[in-house]
Design an enzyme around this catalytic site. Sequence first.
Site, PDB file in Angstrom:
ATOM      1  N   LYS A 124      -2.025  -1.346  -3.965  1.00 10.27           N
ATOM      2  CA  LYS A 124      -2.928  -0.196  -3.867  1.00 10.27           C
ATOM      3  C   LYS A 124      -2.129   1.095  -3.881  1.00 10.27           C
ATOM      4  O   LYS A 124      -1.142   1.173  -3.129  1.00 10.27           O
ATOM      5  CB  LYS A 124      -3.696  -0.312  -2.556  1.00 10.27           C
ATOM      6  N   LYS A 137       0.856  -1.178   0.000  1.00 12.65           N
ATOM      7  CA  LYS A 137       0.000   0.000   0.000  1.00 12.65           C
ATOM      8  C   LYS A 137       0.894   1.231   0.000  1.00 12.65           C
ATOM      9  O   LYS A 137       1.686   1.444   0.917  1.00 12.65           O
ATOM     10  CB  LYS A 137      -0.892   0.006   1.231  1.00 12.65           C
TER      11      LYS A 137
HETATM   12  C1  PBG Z   1      -7.181   3.041   5.351  1.00 11.41           C
HETATM   13  C2  PBG Z   1      -7.647   2.950   3.959  1.00 11.41           C
HETATM   14  C3  PBG Z   1      -7.562   3.949   3.002  1.00 11.41           C
HETATM   15  C4  PBG Z   1      -8.129   3.426   1.844  1.00 11.41           C
HETATM   16  C5  PBG Z   1      -8.546   2.142   2.126  1.00 11.41           C
HETATM   17  N1  PBG Z   1      -8.233   1.858   3.437  1.00 11.41           N
HETATM   18  C6  PBG Z   1      -7.099   5.345   3.095  1.00 11.41           C
HETATM   19  C7  PBG Z   1      -5.786   5.735   3.514  1.00 11.41           C
HETATM   20  O1  PBG Z   1      -4.893   4.929   3.745  1.00 11.41           O
HETATM   21  O2  PBG Z   1      -5.622   6.919   3.638  1.00 11.41           O
HETATM   22  C8  PBG Z   1      -8.219   4.176   0.556  1.00 11.41           C
HETATM   23  C9  PBG Z   1      -9.217   3.704  -0.408  1.00 11.41           C
HETATM   24  C10 PBG Z   1      -9.514   4.666  -1.495  1.00 11.41           C
HETATM   25  O3  PBG Z   1      -8.884   5.711  -1.665  1.00 11.41           O
HETATM   26  O4  PBG Z   1     -10.449   4.359  -2.243  1.00 11.41           O
HETATM   27  N2  PBG Z   1      -7.989   2.437   6.249  1.00 11.41           N
END
Ligand code: PBG
Length: 325
Positions: free
Chosen positions: A248, A195
């Site tokens: 991601k 991520k």
């Molecule tokens: C954190 C989380 C995020 C997303 C999914 N889980 C946001 C972040 O890390 O700031 C982002 C998903 C998206 O942008 O569609 N719990």
Amino acid sequence: MSFPIHRARRLRRSEALRGLVRETRLTTAGLIYPLFVCPGNGVRQEVSSMPGVAQQSVDKIVEECREIESLGLPAVILFGLPETKDPRGSSSTSSSGVVQRAIEAIRRAKLNLLVLTDVCLCEYTDHGHCGVIENGEVANDPTVAILADQALSHARAGADIVAPSDMMDGRVAAIRTALDAHKFENVAILSYAAKFCSGFYGPFREAAQSTPQFGDRRSYQMDPANAREALKEVALDLDEGADMVMVKPALPYLDVIRQVRDRFDVPVGAYNVSGEYAMVKAAAQKGWLDEKRVVLEILTGIQRAGASIILTYHAKDVARWLKAC
Ligand code: PBG
């Protein structure tokens, strides 16, 4: 041998021919639709930067899940907007929390849907970080303990798959241990293994009300420049017991998806995140892009890069379009 013996255009002459030789076939089977659960009853609050996406109370979530099932989509992933926030994200582990209640309600409705949950603290902490703060930093190990409790509470409520998105070290092992210790050995883990610290999460933070109140997430989410490190993160999470891994965001990281696909023999997912969705929606609303065409092209590209599972806010539209084909 080349032209005129070989003519690549021969196999492009009709839709039937193109269909016959198509290498990537997009279906609904790999799509997961994200949902945002909020407190209350009868609540449906549109997210302004994500047209078509809303924060919804449990009753509305169940209604939407019926529609999602009828469209032939296999799964939803739940995010929670809790009633209360505190420095430790305590409300995330409550059996009467919004996500836990939503899981139970979806289960009660007996829908043919897999229920995934996002496991993280950022929606539940008052400071908006994905972990607890100690000495001005996000503290890894105390956070991991809370995440394991949270995952367990989701399993107790009936989740099929838990998906930790916090990027703390060691959380997959802790979650696996907690689940197994309570006889949830069949609850699977889809780890957000790679991520990246991305600007593309902007609209999500409006949807999930999880913007950090100070600083940013660079001390736990990955540097967008690093692909080798992504492979290391995936290897670690698999060692710790992840069943599936995710990259991601999706579009700026197609090379990472491809490398993870080639290197590891597990199901690979990709999250087509909020900012990727918002860009397409905004351009389509202005008439600058043909929405259906670019969405299908984007998802085909993500799948072609190696992701067989795609989390996307476009899932319902795609299911409708594929049905009409
Ligand atoms: C954190 C989380 C995020 C997303 C999914 N889980 C946001 C972040 O890390 O700031 C982002 C998903 C998206 O942008 O569609 N719990």
